[in-house]
Scaffold this motif. Structure first.
Motif, PDB file in Angstrom:
ATOM      1  N   CYS A   1       1.155  15.339  16.657  1.00  0.00           N
ATOM      2  CA  CYS A   1      -0.124  16.021  16.876  1.00  0.00           C
ATOM      3  C   CYS A   1      -0.610  16.736  15.616  1.00  0.00           C
ATOM      4  O   CYS A   1      -1.806  16.780  15.349  1.00  0.00           O
ATOM      5  N   SER A   2       0.305  17.310  14.852  1.00  0.00           N
ATOM      6  CA  SER A   2      -0.099  17.978  13.615  1.00  0.00           C
ATOM      7  C   SER A   2      -0.685  16.975  12.626  1.00  0.00           C
ATOM      8  O   SER A   2      -1.654  17.279  11.911  1.00  0.00           O
ATOM      9  N   THR A   3      -0.110  15.760  12.603  1.00  0.00           N
ATOM     10  CA  THR A   3      -0.632  14.701  11.735  1.00  0.00           C
ATOM     11  C   THR A   3      -2.050  14.323  12.138  1.00  0.00           C
ATOM     12  O   THR A   3      -2.966  14.283  11.305  1.00  0.00           O
ATOM     13  N   HIS A   4      -2.250  14.055  13.419  1.00  0.00           N
ATOM     14  CA  HIS A   4      -3.569  13.673  13.929  1.00  0.00           C
ATOM     15  C   HIS A   4      -4.586  14.790  13.744  1.00  0.00           C
ATOM     16  O   HIS A   4      -5.727  14.549  13.316  1.00  0.00           O
ATOM     17  N   LEU A   5      -4.195  16.017  14.038  1.00  0.00           N
ATOM     18  CA  LEU A   5      -5.100  17.159  13.925  1.00  0.00           C
ATOM     19  C   LEU A   5      -5.503  17.414  12.475  1.00  0.00           C
ATOM     20  O   LEU A   5      -6.661  17.744  12.190  1.00  0.00           O
ATOM     21  N   LEU A   6      -4.569  17.233  11.548  1.00  0.00           N
ATOM     22  CA  LEU A   6      -4.861  17.422  10.128  1.00  0.00           C
ATOM     23  C   LEU A   6      -5.895  16.409   9.651  1.00  0.00           C
ATOM     24  O   LEU A   6      -6.840  16.753   8.935  1.00  0.00           O
ATOM     25  N   VAL A   7      -5.719  15.144  10.050  1.00  0.00           N
ATOM     26  CA  VAL A   7      -6.674  14.091   9.698  1.00  0.00           C
ATOM     27  C   VAL A   7      -8.058  14.427  10.253  1.00  0.00           C
ATOM     28  O   VAL A   7      -9.075  14.284   9.566  1.00  0.00           O
TER      29      VAL A   7
ATOM     30  N   LYS B   1     -24.615  16.628  -3.482  1.00  0.00           N
ATOM     31  CA  LYS B   1     -24.302  15.276  -3.973  1.00  0.00           C
ATOM     32  C   LYS B   1     -22.795  15.105  -4.152  1.00  0.00           C
ATOM     33  O   LYS B   1     -22.215  14.090  -3.756  1.00  0.00           O
ATOM     34  N   ILE B   2     -22.168  16.116  -4.760  1.00  0.00           N
ATOM     35  CA  ILE B   2     -20.714  16.061  -4.979  1.00  0.00           C
ATOM     36  C   ILE B   2     -19.982  16.017  -3.644  1.00  0.00           C
ATOM     37  O   ILE B   2     -19.039  15.243  -3.459  1.00  0.00           O
ATOM     38  N   ALA B   3     -20.437  16.855  -2.690  1.00  0.00           N
ATOM     39  CA  ALA B   3     -19.820  16.876  -1.358  1.00  0.00           C
ATOM     40  C   ALA B   3     -19.982  15.528  -0.658  1.00  0.00           C
ATOM     41  O   ALA B   3     -19.076  15.080   0.051  1.00  0.00           O
ATOM     42  N   ALA B   4     -21.131  14.873  -0.859  1.00  0.00           N
ATOM     43  CA  ALA B   4     -21.380  13.569  -0.235  1.00  0.00           C
ATOM     44  C   ALA B   4     -20.422  12.509  -0.758  1.00  0.00           C
ATOM     45  O   ALA B   4     -19.959  11.640  -0.007  1.00  0.00           O
ATOM     46  N   VAL B   5     -20.094  12.581  -2.050  1.00  0.00           N
ATOM     47  CA  VAL B   5     -19.139  11.630  -2.640  1.00  0.00           C
ATOM     48  C   VAL B   5     -17.728  11.931  -2.146  1.00  0.00           C
ATOM     49  O   VAL B   5     -16.985  11.023  -1.745  1.00  0.00           O
ATOM     50  N   LEU B   6     -17.364  13.209  -2.166  1.00  0.00           N
ATOM     51  CA  LEU B   6     -16.017  13.601  -1.737  1.00  0.00           C
ATOM     52  C   LEU B   6     -15.794  13.362  -0.243  1.00  0.00           C
ATOM     53  O   LEU B   6     -14.655  13.164   0.184  1.00  0.00           O
ATOM     54  N   TYR B   7     -16.875  13.367   0.550  1.00  0.00           N
ATOM     55  CA  TYR B   7     -16.758  13.094   1.984  1.00  0.00           C
ATOM     56  C   TYR B   7     -16.171  11.706   2.227  1.00  0.00           C
ATOM     57  O   TYR B   7     -15.444  11.485   3.202  1.00  0.00           O
ATOM     58  N   HIS B   8     -16.481  10.783   1.324  1.00  0.00           N
ATOM     59  CA  HIS B   8     -15.922   9.434   1.442  1.00  0.00           C
ATOM     60  C   HIS B   8     -14.533   9.349   0.813  1.00  0.00           C
ATOM     61  O   HIS B   8     -13.641   8.713   1.366  1.00  0.00           O
ATOM     62  N   ILE B   9     -14.356  10.004  -0.322  1.00  0.00           N
ATOM     63  CA  ILE B   9     -13.104   9.862  -1.069  1.00  0.00           C
ATOM     64  C   ILE B   9     -11.939  10.595  -0.407  1.00  0.00           C
ATOM     65  O   ILE B   9     -10.853  10.011  -0.216  1.00  0.00           O
ATOM     66  N   ILE B  10     -12.127  11.861  -0.051  1.00  0.00           N
ATOM     67  CA  ILE B  10     -11.002  12.694   0.418  1.00  0.00           C
ATOM     68  C   ILE B  10     -10.370  12.175   1.706  1.00  0.00           C
ATOM     69  O   ILE B  10      -9.160  11.917   1.742  1.00  0.00           O
ATOM     70  N   PRO B  11     -11.132  11.982   2.803  1.00  0.00           N
ATOM     71  CA  PRO B  11     -10.477  11.469   4.019  1.00  0.00           C
ATOM     72  C   PRO B  11      -9.880  10.072   3.816  1.00  0.00           C
ATOM     73  O   PRO B  11      -8.773   9.791   4.282  1.00  0.00           O
ATOM     74  N   GLY B  12     -10.611   9.201   3.118  1.00  0.00           N
ATOM     75  CA  GLY B  12     -10.132   7.833   2.904  1.00  0.00           C
ATOM     76  C   GLY B  12      -8.833   7.778   2.117  1.00  0.00           C
ATOM     77  O   GLY B  12      -7.997   6.896   2.333  1.00  0.00           O
ATOM     78  N   ALA B  13      -8.651   8.722   1.182  1.00  0.00           N
ATOM     79  CA  ALA B  13      -7.436   8.754   0.365  1.00  0.00           C
ATOM     80  C   ALA B  13      -6.289   9.461   1.079  1.00  0.00           C
ATOM     81  O   ALA B  13      -5.122   9.060   0.954  1.00  0.00           O
ATOM     82  N   LEU B  14      -6.606  10.511   1.833  1.00  0.00           N
ATOM     83  CA  LEU B  14      -5.546  11.305   2.475  1.00  0.00           C
ATOM     84  C   LEU B  14      -5.041  10.708   3.786  1.00  0.00           C
ATOM     85  O   LEU B  14      -3.874  10.891   4.144  1.00  0.00           O
ATOM     86  N   ASN B  15      -5.901  10.007   4.526  1.00  0.00           N
ATOM     87  CA  ASN B  15      -5.496   9.455   5.822  1.00  0.00           C
ATOM     88  C   ASN B  15      -4.239   8.590   5.754  1.00  0.00           C
ATOM     89  O   ASN B  15      -3.293   8.805   6.523  1.00  0.00           O
ATOM     90  N   PRO B  16      -4.187   7.582   4.853  1.00  0.00           N
ATOM     91  CA  PRO B  16      -2.966   6.759   4.807  1.00  0.00           C
ATOM     92  C   PRO B  16      -1.741   7.525   4.341  1.00  0.00           C
ATOM     93  O   PRO B  16      -0.617   7.222   4.753  1.00  0.00           O
ATOM     94  N   ILE B  17      -1.942   8.542   3.495  1.00  0.00           N
ATOM     95  CA  ILE B  17      -0.807   9.356   3.037  1.00  0.00           C
ATOM     96  C   ILE B  17      -0.257  10.169   4.201  1.00  0.00           C
ATOM     97  O   ILE B  17       0.953  10.187   4.463  1.00  0.00           O
ATOM     98  N   ILE B  18      -1.159  10.841   4.921  1.00  0.00           N
ATOM     99  CA  ILE B  18      -0.745  11.706   6.030  1.00  0.00           C
ATOM    100  C   ILE B  18      -0.091  10.892   7.135  1.00  0.00           C
ATOM    101  O   ILE B  18       1.005  11.206   7.602  1.00  0.00           O
TER     102      ILE B  18
END
Length: 321
Positions: free
Chosen positions: A248-254, A279-296
């Protein structure tokens, strides 16, 4: 057809060529930004595709939790592949050459909104899966059958397709009198703001769409995790509680990463003076979850860690022999 209004503003009616906004980066930092984005994109593709392939190859990972995660991986790959390669090209182009065809822009906007919506719907059904696994473990296999898994997956993507289809359908019906889009990439709001017609219906549906999606998303998380907490507090099974805490902590973090990445953009949208930060937030919105999801999800999974350990050990044996 081009004409001037009373204030001198040039109107170009129903042009099929649109101009995108750009990141305001200096000549010195342009290549550093380019390198950061391309490395992030390559990591997102390799990590998400790698985990998805691993899940399908290893039979021990043919469990609802991992198969549902593959939906998240596919969504991250699709969403980032539509945004980041185009953004990389636009960074290297002068502003006058950052052009996109109207129908290409509509398609990009459709996929981007599908990406945003499906992120919520997939995480909602993953929350349901975790509740069944913890709240009713003896009947988990019967409830989360292949048929149920297929229905939930189709529901997550189907609901997003219908909602986004209506969203863009209301925008496509409008005529256009402008060609400059106030966005790094195509989205519904930037598209309907190109029109000089009444956009009241678009604003109402867009706001309703966002409120309903976030309410359903947050509501499902609150209800699911409240029930899971009750199960854990009333159960004296330490193994069950330990497993619940981990999964649950994994799912909740994602979910929280995705949620706050989106909320930041919505907040910045209300403050025009922070256009560059948006603009920066719009770019990071795609990068951060997409990069962290498979790691988490990947690295915190015992089964996936075991697979990589076996693979590493096998390669070590082969090299030593």
């Amino acid at each position: 057809m081009v004409m001037n209004n009373k204030s001198g503003e040039i109107y170009t009616f129903n042009s099929f060529t649109l101009q995108l906004e750009s990141l305001n980066v200096s000549e010195e930092s342009r290549y550093a930004v380019f390198l950061f984005i391309i490395l992030s994109y390559l990591f997102i593709i390799v990590a998400n595709v790698g985990v998805a392939v691993l899940v399908f190859v290893d039979r021990s990972l043919h469990q609802p939790m991992y198969l549902l995660f593959c939906n998240l991986s596919a969504n991250d790959v699709l969403g980032n592949s539509v945004v980041l390669p185009r953004l990389l090209l636009d960074i290297l182009r002068p502003p006058s050459e950052r052009l996109i065809g109207y129908y290409e822009c509509v398609l990009q906007a459709f996929i981007i909104h599908m990406f945003n919506t499906t992120s919520h719907t997939v995480l909602m059904i993953m929350a349901f899966d975790r509740y069944v696994a913890i709240g009713n473990p003896l009947r988990y296999s019967a409830i989360m059958s292949n048929k149920m898994l297929l229905k939930l997956t189709a529901g997550a993507w189907g609901a997003a397709f219908v909602l986004v289809g209506i969203l863009l359908g209301l925008t496509v019906r409008l005529s256009r009198c402008r060609t400059f889009m106030q966005s790094l990439y195509c989205n519904n709001a930037a598209l309907f703001l190109l029109s000089c017609e009444n956009i009241f219906v678009n604003n109402v549906y867009g706001l309703t769409f966002t409120v309903v999606l976030f309410t359903a998303s947050i509501g499902s998380m609150v209800v699911t995790y409240t029930k899971i907490t009750v199960v854990c507090l009333t159960s004296k099974n330490k193994t069950l509680n330990s497993k619940a805490l981990k999964t649950c902590s994994t799912h909740l973090l994602v979910y929280l990463i995705m949620f706050f990445s989106g909320i930041i953009i919505i907040i910045l949208h209300r403050y025009p003076q922070y256009s560059e930060e948006k603009k920066i937030a719009a770019v990071l919105y795609h990068i951060i979850p997409g990069a962290l999801n498979p790691i988490i999800y990947g690295m915190q999974s015992k089964e996936i860690r075991k697979y990589f350990s076996r693979m590493f050990y096998s390669n070590k044996v082969l090299m030593s022999s």
